[in-house]
Design a protein around this motif. Sequence first.
Motif, mmCIF file in Angstrom:
data_model
loop_
_atom_site.group_PDB
_atom_site.id
_atom_site.type_symbol
_atom_site.label_atom_id
_atom_site.label_comp_id
_atom_site.label_asym_id
_atom_site.label_seq_id
_atom_site.Cartn_x
_atom_site.Cartn_y
_atom_site.Cartn_z
ATOM 1 N N GLU A 48 0.861 -1.176 -0.217
ATOM 2 C CA GLU A 48 0.174 -0.180 -0.180
ATOM 3 C C GLU A 48 0.955 1.362 0.095
ATOM 4 N N ILE A 49 0.752 2.126 -0.973
ATOM 5 C CA ILE A 49 1.723 3.333 -1.229
ATOM 6 C C ILE A 49 0.616 4.260 -0.350
ATOM 7 N N PRO A 50 1.160 4.959 0.886
ATOM 8 C CA PRO A 50 0.505 5.799 1.657
ATOM 9 C C PRO A 50 0.436 7.203 0.697
ATOM 10 N N VAL A 51 -0.333 8.056 1.026
ATOM 11 C CA VAL A 51 -0.626 9.378 0.413
ATOM 12 C C VAL A 51 0.659 10.258 0.611
ATOM 13 N N SER A 52 1.383 9.989 1.864
ATOM 14 C CA SER A 52 2.404 10.839 2.167
ATOM 15 C C SER A 52 3.636 10.515 1.248
ATOM 16 N N GLU A 53 3.668 9.231 0.503
ATOM 17 C CA GLU A 53 4.714 8.863 -0.280
ATOM 18 C C GLU A 53 4.586 9.362 -1.804
ATOM 19 N N VAL A 54 3.231 9.794 -2.198
ATOM 20 C CA VAL A 54 2.900 10.114 -3.490
ATOM 21 C C VAL A 54 3.557 11.618 -3.806
ATOM 22 N N VAL A 55 4.803 11.604 -3.889
ATOM 23 C CA VAL A 55 5.295 12.779 -4.334
ATOM 24 C C VAL A 55 6.101 12.655 -5.619
ATOM 25 N N PRO A 56 6.275 13.595 -6.374
ATOM 26 C CA PRO A 56 7.121 13.548 -7.634
ATOM 27 C C PRO A 56 8.525 12.750 -7.638
ATOM 28 N N GLU A 57 9.053 13.122 -6.678
ATOM 29 C CA GLU A 57 10.530 12.450 -6.421
ATOM 30 C C GLU A 57 10.477 10.855 -6.288
ATOM 31 N N ASN A 58 9.200 10.330 -5.996
ATOM 32 C CA ASN A 58 9.225 9.014 -6.069
ATOM 33 C C ASN A 58 8.587 8.264 -7.113
ATOM 34 N N PHE A 59 8.412 9.178 -8.272
ATOM 35 C CA PHE A 59 7.952 8.585 -9.397
ATOM 36 C C PHE A 59 8.570 9.340 -10.515
ATOM 37 N N GLN A 60 9.839 9.785 -10.406
ATOM 38 C CA GLN A 60 10.566 10.367 -11.454
ATOM 39 C C GLN A 60 11.197 9.310 -12.530
ATOM 40 N N SER A 61 11.619 8.115 -11.975
ATOM 41 C CA SER A 61 12.230 7.206 -12.630
ATOM 42 C C SER A 61 11.806 5.645 -12.327
ATOM 43 N N PRO A 62 11.856 4.835 -13.399
ATOM 44 C CA PRO A 62 11.685 3.342 -12.621
ATOM 45 C C PRO A 62 12.340 2.958 -11.550
ATOM 46 N N GLU A 63 13.637 3.404 -11.418
ATOM 47 C CA GLU A 63 14.520 3.134 -10.211
ATOM 48 C C GLU A 63 13.812 3.461 -8.959
ATOM 49 N N ALA A 64 13.353 5.057 -9.081
ATOM 50 C CA ALA A 64 12.861 5.542 -7.791
ATOM 51 C C ALA A 64 11.537 4.864 -7.512
ATOM 52 N N ILE A 65 10.642 4.444 -8.411
ATOM 53 C CA ILE A 65 9.573 3.662 -8.218
ATOM 54 C C ILE A 65 9.748 2.374 -7.419
ATOM 55 N N MET A 66 10.878 1.711 -7.865
ATOM 56 C CA MET A 66 11.139 0.453 -7.463
ATOM 57 C C MET A 66 11.633 0.625 -5.917
ATOM 58 N N ALA A 67 12.432 1.617 -5.791
ATOM 59 C CA ALA A 67 12.845 1.907 -4.517
ATOM 60 C C ALA A 67 11.957 1.995 -3.525
#
Length: 73
Positions: A48-67
């Motif tokens: 579950e991805i909490p709302v607090s983690e839905v920030v651009p930095e976490n979705f800028q790259s496949p690697e960031a999403i995987m992290a």
Amino acid sequence: MKELMEILEDLLPGIPLEGRTDLVESGDLDSMTILNLISDISDEFDVEIPVSEVVPENFQSPEAIMALIEKLQ
């Protein structure tokens, strides 16, 4: 990572993903696509991805999403 890349390729057909670090900034990954991505990640990785983690930095790259996924597992 393979599963994540398959999800991204389904959501963003024809958009190059390798080496990208600007998926949000470029507009390739917009708010609706991020919502779909979060749903697909939840189903595939059982996180579950909490709302607090839905920030651009976490979705800028496949690697960031995987992290993010790995952090939440």
